[in-house]
Design a protein around this motif. Structure first.
Motif, PDB file in Angstrom:
ATOM      1  N   LYS A 116      45.835-103.335  27.140  1.00  0.00           N
ATOM      2  CA  LYS A 116      46.267-104.652  26.935  1.00  0.00           C
ATOM      3  C   LYS A 116      46.789-104.968  25.033  1.00  0.00           C
ATOM      4  O   LYS A 116      47.151-105.265  24.713  1.00  0.00           O
ATOM      5  N   GLU A 117      45.462-103.567  25.088  1.00  0.00           N
ATOM      6  CA  GLU A 117      45.891-102.556  23.396  1.00  0.00           C
ATOM      7  C   GLU A 117      46.700-102.086  23.069  1.00  0.00           C
ATOM      8  O   GLU A 117      47.620-102.273  21.875  1.00  0.00           O
ATOM      9  N   PRO A 120      52.808 -99.580  25.497  1.00  0.00           N
ATOM     10  CA  PRO A 120      54.068-100.611  25.325  1.00  0.00           C
ATOM     11  C   PRO A 120      54.473-101.304  26.477  1.00  0.00           C
ATOM     12  O   PRO A 120      55.488-101.015  26.969  1.00  0.00           O
ATOM     13  N   VAL A 121      54.393-102.059  26.516  1.00  0.00           N
ATOM     14  CA  VAL A 121      54.777-103.220  28.051  1.00  0.00           C
ATOM     15  C   VAL A 121      54.907-104.784  27.251  1.00  0.00           C
ATOM     16  O   VAL A 121      53.372-104.999  26.576  1.00  0.00           O
ATOM     17  N   TRP A 122      55.712-105.855  27.243  1.00  0.00           N
ATOM     18  CA  TRP A 122      56.247-106.514  26.626  1.00  0.00           C
ATOM     19  C   TRP A 122      56.012-107.879  28.093  1.00  0.00           C
ATOM     20  O   TRP A 122      56.743-107.526  28.902  1.00  0.00           O
ATOM     21  N   LYS A 123      56.014-108.943  27.934  1.00  0.00           N
ATOM     22  CA  LYS A 123      55.735-110.150  29.025  1.00  0.00           C
ATOM     23  C   LYS A 123      56.711-110.900  27.936  1.00  0.00           C
ATOM     24  O   LYS A 123      56.270-111.209  26.613  1.00  0.00           O
ATOM     25  N   LYS A 124      57.939-111.033  28.713  1.00  0.00           N
ATOM     26  CA  LYS A 124      58.982-112.960  28.984  1.00  0.00           C
ATOM     27  C   LYS A 124      57.836-113.696  29.640  1.00  0.00           C
ATOM     28  O   LYS A 124      58.219-113.544  31.055  1.00  0.00           O
ATOM     29  N   TRP A 134      59.493-114.210  24.224  1.00  0.00           N
ATOM     30  CA  TRP A 134      58.341-112.797  24.323  1.00  0.00           C
ATOM     31  C   TRP A 134      57.463-112.992  23.657  1.00  0.00           C
ATOM     32  O   TRP A 134      56.779-113.757  22.976  1.00  0.00           O
ATOM     33  N   ILE A 135      56.197-112.686  24.378  1.00  0.00           N
ATOM     34  CA  ILE A 135      54.753-112.908  23.922  1.00  0.00           C
ATOM     35  C   ILE A 135      54.268-111.899  23.633  1.00  0.00           C
ATOM     36  O   ILE A 135      54.579-110.131  24.355  1.00  0.00           O
ATOM     37  N   GLU A 136      54.253-112.057  22.594  1.00  0.00           N
ATOM     38  CA  GLU A 136      53.436-111.020  21.353  1.00  0.00           C
ATOM     39  C   GLU A 136      52.268-110.853  21.325  1.00  0.00           C
ATOM     40  O   GLU A 136      51.265-112.159  20.869  1.00  0.00           O
ATOM     41  N   GLY A 137      51.578-109.688  21.950  1.00  0.00           N
ATOM     42  CA  GLY A 137      50.093-109.549  22.051  1.00  0.00           C
ATOM     43  C   GLY A 137      48.963-109.964  20.628  1.00  0.00           C
ATOM     44  O   GLY A 137      49.661-110.209  19.549  1.00  0.00           O
ATOM     45  N   ILE A 139      48.101-108.375  17.261  1.00  0.00           N
ATOM     46  CA  ILE A 139      48.437-107.344  15.927  1.00  0.00           C
ATOM     47  C   ILE A 139      47.490-106.532  15.523  1.00  0.00           C
ATOM     48  O   ILE A 139      47.843-105.413  14.791  1.00  0.00           O
TER      49      ILE A 139
END
Lengths: 147, 81
Positions: A116-117, A120-124, A134-137, A139
């Motif tokens: 999760k850190e 490079p994968v992103w969840k919408k 889009w959900i952003e982790g 930073i």
């Protein structure tokens, strides 16, 4: 054997279990991340995952290498799904085999936190009220300080 | 020189492309690439501080000097799992 893959296809836990298991193992720890039907009470219709596939697979392998440095484990399998995922489907699956249970239990927990850190994968999220984002982790996560 | 630039998730929505080939002066850095993109997409400059940058699939700092054929990606805070 090890397996690191970002895939469109449905994730099959039994298949990954077989990939990581060797005769000398006494344990396989498996973690599955699944699609939840809400975010803090807001109804979710489905999720869409996007990935930088080549780099993500490379980062998954780096996590596996790190696990092997830290714990007495045998094999590591990490699969991440991309595309549209429905409620209850598996988005990520980690399976780790080891001669004794403690190593794979600890390594598995560490692996999902690390994923999760750095990967490079992103969840919408697409919500049932029609919204999407889009959900952003976080930073401040250690992807910044990676060597 | 020509650089291949990749955009993902929220950055892709902003820029409108998944991939683009950008021409830069020899010796240009990631910062120069960002400045060029910000000129075309005003909101890119607001988004830029929160983005990680990879060069040839490794996270790299903004002062990295780019080379012909490099693959650069702008990476929003990741949210996999």
């Amino acid at each position: 054997m090890d397996l690191y893959r970002v895939q469109d296809e449905v994730i099959e836990p039994a298949a990954l279990h077989e990939v990581v298991l060797a005769d000398s193992d006494g344990a396989v720890t498996t973690f599955a991340g699944t699609v939840r039907d809400n975010t803090k009470g807001r109804g979710t219709s489905f999720l869409v995952y996007d990935a930088y596939k080549e780099m993500a697979e490379k980062k998954l392998k780096e996590i596996g290498d790190e696990l092997k440095d830290k714990w007495e484990i045998n094999s590591v399998g990490i699969l991440h799904r991309v595309g549209q995922l429905e409620i209850r489907e598996i988005s990520v699956l980690i399976a780790i085999s080891s001669p004794h249970r403690k190593a794979s239990l600890e390594a598995c927990h560490y692996a999902i936190d690390r994923l999760k850190e750095t990967v490079p994968v992103w969840k919408k999220e697409v919500w049932s009220d029609g919204g999407e984002a889009w959900i952003e982790g976080d930073i401040s996560a250690p992807q910044k300080t990676e060597a | 020189m020509k650089i291949k630039v990749l955009f993902f998730a929220s950055v892709r929505d902003l820029v409108g492309d998944a991939e683009r080939v950008v021409s830069l002066e020899d010796g240009a850095t990631v910062t120069d690439l960002i400045a060029g993109l910000a000129a075309a997409h005003k909101r890119f400059i607001e988004m830029a501080p929160s983005l990680m940058v990879s060069v040839n699939q490794e996270y790299m700092p903004r002062d990295t000097v780019l080379n012909e054929g490099d693959e650069v990606a702008f990476i929003p805070p990741v949210s996999g799992g």
